[in-house]
Design an enzyme around this catalytic site. Structure first.
Site, PDB file in Angstrom:
ATOM      1  N   TYR A 151       0.844  -1.198   0.000  1.00  0.00           N
ATOM      2  CA  TYR A 151       0.000   0.000   0.000  1.00  0.00           C
ATOM      3  C   TYR A 151       0.878   1.246   0.000  1.00  0.00           C
ATOM      4  CZ  TYR A 151      -3.264   3.626   1.369  1.00  0.00           C
ATOM      5  OH  TYR A 151      -3.987   4.799   1.400  1.00  0.00           O
ATOM      6  N   LYS A 155       1.190   4.301  -2.874  1.00  0.00           N
ATOM      7  CA  LYS A 155       0.995   5.726  -2.604  1.00  0.00           C
ATOM      8  C   LYS A 155       2.283   6.526  -2.812  1.00  0.00           C
ATOM      9  CE  LYS A 155      -3.412   5.966  -1.855  1.00  0.00           C
ATOM     10  NZ  LYS A 155      -4.277   6.738  -2.770  1.00  0.00           N
TER      11      LYS A 155
END
Length: 252
Positions: A151, A155
């Site tokens: 994750y 990002k």
């Protein structure tokens, strides 16, 4: 002339709150999401304030993206503002214990989805030498936290793409900005923990998290500055949060 905004992930959380504040300021809306019922409900509500159309598609499917954007009604074709908001987190585990399907979902939506939508819309902005792109990142794009691995990587990619877009589109007079929220109380954690509402609620207990409306208000502020002003990179925490891993859970 009214501006037209294209918002991905518009059916919940930050996307929905952004649609609501844009509608209150009479910005015309193209609302995008996968859940038809939610899109229809939001369109019905916001059509009382502004012109609204909807597109049902999955940002991670490039053919769906291409076909959906081609189908935009003629009166909505000129998109002034793109809000790349669609994104997700799946799972919270060490890299060695990670789930490959979770990895694919995060990279497909958070990175490739942003690219597919941007690629489909940017050419009309460059042709007009105007436009504004706001990419919704995360503090996970600024630092890495335990078990956040893929994750955080997705990002970090959003953060890099935001900077790359701003460089590539500078000669076309297009503004590009990213907003990186800390803990926001939305459906985010429920998705991450695959519907486990107890785990999701624990993420936001003991302090006042950011609300979707807080970020939407900031997004509107950013896009409503005079055209010569570009707030290019903005990190937003709740007061109780000092970093991805430091949280004051004493009730504030």
């Amino acid at each position: 002339m009214r501006k037209t905004a294209f918002i991905t992930g518009a059916t919940s959380g930050i996307g929905k709150a952004t649609a609501e504040i844009f509608a209150a300021h009479k910005i015309r809306l193209i609302l995008c999401g996968r859940r038809v019922e939610r899109l229809e409900s939001l369109q019905k509500k916001l059509s009382l304030l502004t012109e609204v159309t909807t597109l049902q598609f999955d940002v991670s499917k490039k053919d769906e993206v291409k076909n959906a954007i081609k189908s935009i009604p003629e009166s909505f074709k000129n998109i002034d503002i793109l809000i790349n908001n669609a994104g997700n987190a799946h799972g919270l585990s060490s890299l060695q214990d990670g789930n490959l399907d979770d990895w694919d979902a995060m990279l497909d939506i958070n990175v490739k989805g942003l690219l597919y939508v941007s690629k489909a819309i940017i050419p009309q902005m460059t042709a007009r030498n105007s436009g504004f792109i706001v990419n919704i990142g995360s503090i996970a794009g600024k630092e890495v936290y335990p078990n956040g691995n893929v994750y955080c990587a997705s990002k970090h990619a959003v953060n890099a793409l935001n900077k790359a877009m701003r460089i590539d589109l500078n000669k076309h007079n297009i503004r590009v900005a990213a907003i990186h929220p800390g803990a926001v109380e939305t459906e985010f954690s429920e998705v991450r923990f695959k519907g486990d509402t107890v785990k999701a609620a624990a993420v936001y207990s003991g302090y006042k998290a950011l609300q979707a409306e807080d970020i939407a208000d900031i997004i509107y502020f950013v896009i409503s500055r005079p055209y010569h002003v570009n707030i290019e990179d903005l990190v937003v925490y709740p007061t109780a949060q000092a970093s991805a891993t430091i949280m004051n859970k004493t009730g504030y």
